[in-house]
Structures are given as C-alpha cells and as structure tokens.
Design a protein around this motif. Structure first.
Motif, mmCIF file in Angstrom:
data_model
loop_
_atom_site.group_PDB
_atom_site.id
_atom_site.type_symbol
_atom_site.label_atom_id
_atom_site.label_comp_id
_atom_site.label_asym_id
_atom_site.label_seq_id
_atom_site.Cartn_x
_atom_site.Cartn_y
_atom_site.Cartn_z
ATOM 1 N N GLN A 49 -11.396 7.156 11.106
ATOM 2 C CA GLN A 49 -10.865 8.417 10.801
ATOM 3 C C GLN A 49 -11.656 9.654 10.983
ATOM 4 O O GLN A 49 -11.034 10.825 11.488
ATOM 5 N N VAL A 50 -12.791 9.514 10.617
ATOM 6 C CA VAL A 50 -13.880 10.652 10.649
ATOM 7 C C VAL A 50 -13.952 11.020 12.234
ATOM 8 O O VAL A 50 -13.794 12.085 12.596
ATOM 9 N N ALA A 51 -14.158 9.746 13.011
ATOM 10 C CA ALA A 51 -14.458 10.151 14.349
ATOM 11 C C ALA A 51 -13.272 10.563 15.051
ATOM 12 O O ALA A 51 -13.417 11.384 16.030
ATOM 13 N N VAL A 52 -11.937 10.319 14.836
ATOM 14 C CA VAL A 52 -10.811 10.615 15.416
ATOM 15 C C VAL A 52 -10.842 12.286 15.402
ATOM 16 O O VAL A 52 -10.621 13.154 16.113
ATOM 17 N N LYS A 53 -11.192 12.941 14.091
ATOM 18 C CA LYS A 53 -11.336 14.299 14.062
ATOM 19 C C LYS A 53 -12.801 14.780 14.469
ATOM 20 O O LYS A 53 -12.658 15.953 14.870
ATOM 21 N N ARG A 54 -13.682 14.252 14.342
ATOM 22 C CA ARG A 54 -15.088 14.853 14.743
ATOM 23 C C ARG A 54 -15.855 14.506 16.403
ATOM 24 O O ARG A 54 -16.560 15.455 16.820
ATOM 25 N N GLN A 56 -16.379 14.361 19.954
ATOM 26 C CA GLN A 56 -16.263 15.539 21.152
ATOM 27 C C GLN A 56 -15.749 14.801 22.366
ATOM 28 O O GLN A 56 -14.807 15.418 23.088
ATOM 29 N N SER A 57 -16.302 13.561 22.623
ATOM 30 C CA SER A 57 -15.890 12.761 23.673
ATOM 31 C C SER A 57 -14.454 12.177 23.689
ATOM 32 O O SER A 57 -14.015 11.571 22.601
ATOM 33 N N ALA A 58 -13.702 12.453 24.553
ATOM 34 C CA ALA A 58 -12.218 11.741 24.712
ATOM 35 C C ALA A 58 -12.219 10.348 24.548
ATOM 36 O O ALA A 58 -11.484 9.851 23.857
ATOM 37 N N ASP A 59 -13.424 9.548 24.992
ATOM 38 C CA ASP A 59 -13.358 8.286 25.125
ATOM 39 C C ASP A 59 -13.720 8.102 24.030
ATOM 40 O O ASP A 59 -13.318 6.748 23.440
ATOM 41 N N VAL A 60 -14.524 8.632 23.272
ATOM 42 C CA VAL A 60 -15.045 8.448 21.801
ATOM 43 C C VAL A 60 -13.787 8.345 20.868
ATOM 44 O O VAL A 60 -13.744 7.263 19.844
ATOM 45 N N LYS A 156 -15.039 -8.635 18.868
ATOM 46 C CA LYS A 156 -15.672 -8.843 19.991
ATOM 47 C C LYS A 156 -15.486 -7.835 21.129
ATOM 48 O O LYS A 156 -16.585 -7.311 21.736
ATOM 49 N N GLN A 157 -14.237 -7.782 21.180
ATOM 50 C CA GLN A 157 -13.889 -6.672 22.113
ATOM 51 C C GLN A 157 -14.035 -5.290 21.660
ATOM 52 O O GLN A 157 -14.714 -4.429 22.580
ATOM 53 N N HIS A 158 -14.128 -4.964 20.373
ATOM 54 C CA HIS A 158 -14.598 -3.187 19.911
ATOM 55 C C HIS A 158 -16.221 -3.377 20.331
ATOM 56 O O HIS A 158 -16.631 -2.258 20.785
ATOM 57 N N ARG A 159 -16.951 -4.440 20.147
ATOM 58 C CA ARG A 159 -18.366 -4.317 20.225
ATOM 59 C C ARG A 159 -18.744 -4.274 21.756
ATOM 60 O O ARG A 159 -19.432 -3.362 22.093
ATOM 61 N N GLN A 160 -17.821 -4.801 22.579
ATOM 62 C CA GLN A 160 -17.963 -4.840 23.970
ATOM 63 C C GLN A 160 -17.726 -3.302 24.509
ATOM 64 O O GLN A 160 -18.321 -2.838 25.294
ATOM 65 N N HIS A 161 -16.666 -2.699 23.961
ATOM 66 C CA HIS A 161 -16.272 -1.535 24.303
ATOM 67 C C HIS A 161 -17.394 -0.617 23.924
ATOM 68 O O HIS A 161 -17.536 0.455 24.788
ATOM 69 N N ALA A 162 -17.844 -0.606 22.729
ATOM 70 C CA ALA A 162 -18.661 0.271 22.508
ATOM 71 C C ALA A 162 -19.929 0.225 23.298
ATOM 72 O O ALA A 162 -20.712 1.052 23.587
ATOM 73 N N GLN A 163 -20.505 -0.964 23.480
ATOM 74 C CA GLN A 163 -21.541 -1.178 24.574
ATOM 75 C C GLN A 163 -21.211 -0.494 26.062
ATOM 76 O O GLN A 163 -22.153 0.445 26.231
ATOM 77 N N GLY A 164 -19.960 -0.370 26.277
ATOM 78 C CA GLY A 164 -19.618 0.537 27.519
ATOM 79 C C GLY A 164 -19.887 2.060 27.326
ATOM 80 O O GLY A 164 -20.178 2.545 28.280
ATOM 81 N N LEU A 165 -19.614 2.226 26.237
ATOM 82 C CA LEU A 165 -19.625 3.718 25.661
ATOM 83 C C LEU A 165 -20.899 4.372 25.564
ATOM 84 O O LEU A 165 -21.282 5.334 25.895
ATOM 85 N N ILE A 166 -21.776 3.431 24.982
ATOM 86 C CA ILE A 166 -23.161 3.802 24.736
ATOM 87 C C ILE A 166 -23.987 4.215 25.950
ATOM 88 O O ILE A 166 -24.438 5.243 26.176
ATOM 89 N N GLY A 167 -23.600 3.393 27.195
ATOM 90 C CA GLY A 167 -24.108 3.643 28.395
ATOM 91 C C GLY A 167 -23.456 5.002 28.902
ATOM 92 O O GLY A 167 -24.383 5.758 29.492
ATOM 93 N N LYS A 168 -22.236 5.342 28.892
ATOM 94 C CA LYS A 168 -21.758 6.840 29.089
ATOM 95 C C LYS A 168 -22.289 8.014 28.423
ATOM 96 O O LYS A 168 -22.465 9.097 28.733
ATOM 97 N N LEU A 169 -22.716 7.648 27.104
ATOM 98 C CA LEU A 169 -23.204 8.906 26.020
ATOM 99 C C LEU A 169 -24.675 8.993 26.279
ATOM 100 O O LEU A 169 -25.086 10.175 25.567
ATOM 101 N N ARG A 170 -25.371 8.451 27.161
ATOM 102 C CA ARG A 170 -26.980 8.708 27.373
ATOM 103 C C ARG A 170 -27.256 10.103 27.822
ATOM 104 O O ARG A 170 -26.556 10.677 28.556
#
Length: 170
Positions: A49-54, A56-60, A156-170
């Motif tokens: 809920q905090v992240a939906v509000k805060r 900045q990235s549409a992907d996040v 596990k899907q959430h974890r994998q999705h997060a792993q993909g996002l981390i690469g984009k946020l660098r």
C-alpha cells in the motif's frame, strides 16, 4: 503397576494432543506457521500500500499492486482456515514489522523504488518462501499444507518479478 503409573502423565499428554488434533485445532508447529504467515501477509499488504502511493516507477507501482492483490487474497484464505480451527490471528503487526513499514514511509523518494523492491520483493519473499517450504514439508494439517502448496508458487513468482525489477532500477 508402578511402571504403568510412571508413564501415565506422558500417556495423558499424548491423549490430549490427539484430542486437540481430532477436534480440528492446529498443533503447535502449525499454529506458529499460521501466526508467522499471517504477520508476513499483513506486513506485505501494508508495505505494498505504501509503494502504490510512493513508488515513482510505473513498473514498481504495478508490482506493488500485484503484491497487494495476491497477499490480500492469501490473507483472506488463511484467515478462513484459521477461523475453521478456532484460531484467532494476531490483531497487530509485531513491533519489528510495524517499524519496517514506517521505514518505507520515511524512505527518501529517490531511493524508495529500489529499497521497496530489494527489501519487500526480494529479502522478505526469500523469508516467506522458506517459511512456506517448511510448512509444506512439516505441516500435519492437510488443509494448511494445501494452502502452503497453493501459495508457494505465487511467492516464488513475486521473488522472480522483483529480481527482474532490480536489474531495471540500477
């Protein structure tokens, strides 16, 4: 006869434990899992809920919305299962988890997306996956084990999705 009397207290404990299982109550290990899973689920909903509000990235934001939706559904299923066993779930998050949500609320905007994905998407989901894998392996309650088996692939899907996002946020 004296030998029998010596074992009577242990026999009573075994009988009480069996009766508790027979009346549908969770054993101690399963109760701990339910409590830990409930706390983790509520924490992840609040963090999302905090992240939906805060975020900045549409992907996040989209990731946070997925977490919110999936964890709310899992929380409802767990709550129904606990209620069917007359187990009340915790009403408040433990202090540590409340503090982590508050930490997200205070995170600097330019660091928020990466911190959320790293801490909630990866680190917390690593813990969740271990928790649920342990329940799959050790739960004695068939319905609770089924809940854990059903929920584990989403985690596990959430974890994998997060792993993909981390690469984009660098």
């Amino acid at each position: 006869m004296t030998r029998f009397l010596r074992y009577l207290p242990a026999l009573g404990l075994v009988c009480l434990s069996t009766l508790a299982q027979a009346d549908g109550a969770f054993n101690q290990t399963d109760r701990r899992f339910v409590t830990d899973a409930a706390n983790a689920g509520v924490y992840e909903v609040q963090a999302a809920q905090v992240a939906v509000k805060r975020a900045q990235s549409a992907d996040v934001k989209a990731f946070a919305q997925m977490l919110l939706s999936d964890h709310e559904k899992a929380n409802v299923a767990l709550e129904k299962l606990a209620a069917s066993r007359s187990m009340e779930l915790p009403r408040e998050l433990p202090h540590e988890l409340r503090g982590r949500v508050q930490g997200l609320e205070r995170e600097q905007p330019e660091k928020f997306d990466r911190e959320f994905v790293q801490k909630v998407g990866m680190d917390d989901h690593d813990k969740d996956i271990r928790l649920f894998e342990n329940a799959v392996a050790k739960s004695t309650d068939p319905e609770l084990k089924s809940f854990a088996v059903k929920t584990l692939p989403e985690l596990k899907q959430h974890r994998q999705h997060a792993q993909g996002l981390i690469g984009k946020l660098r």
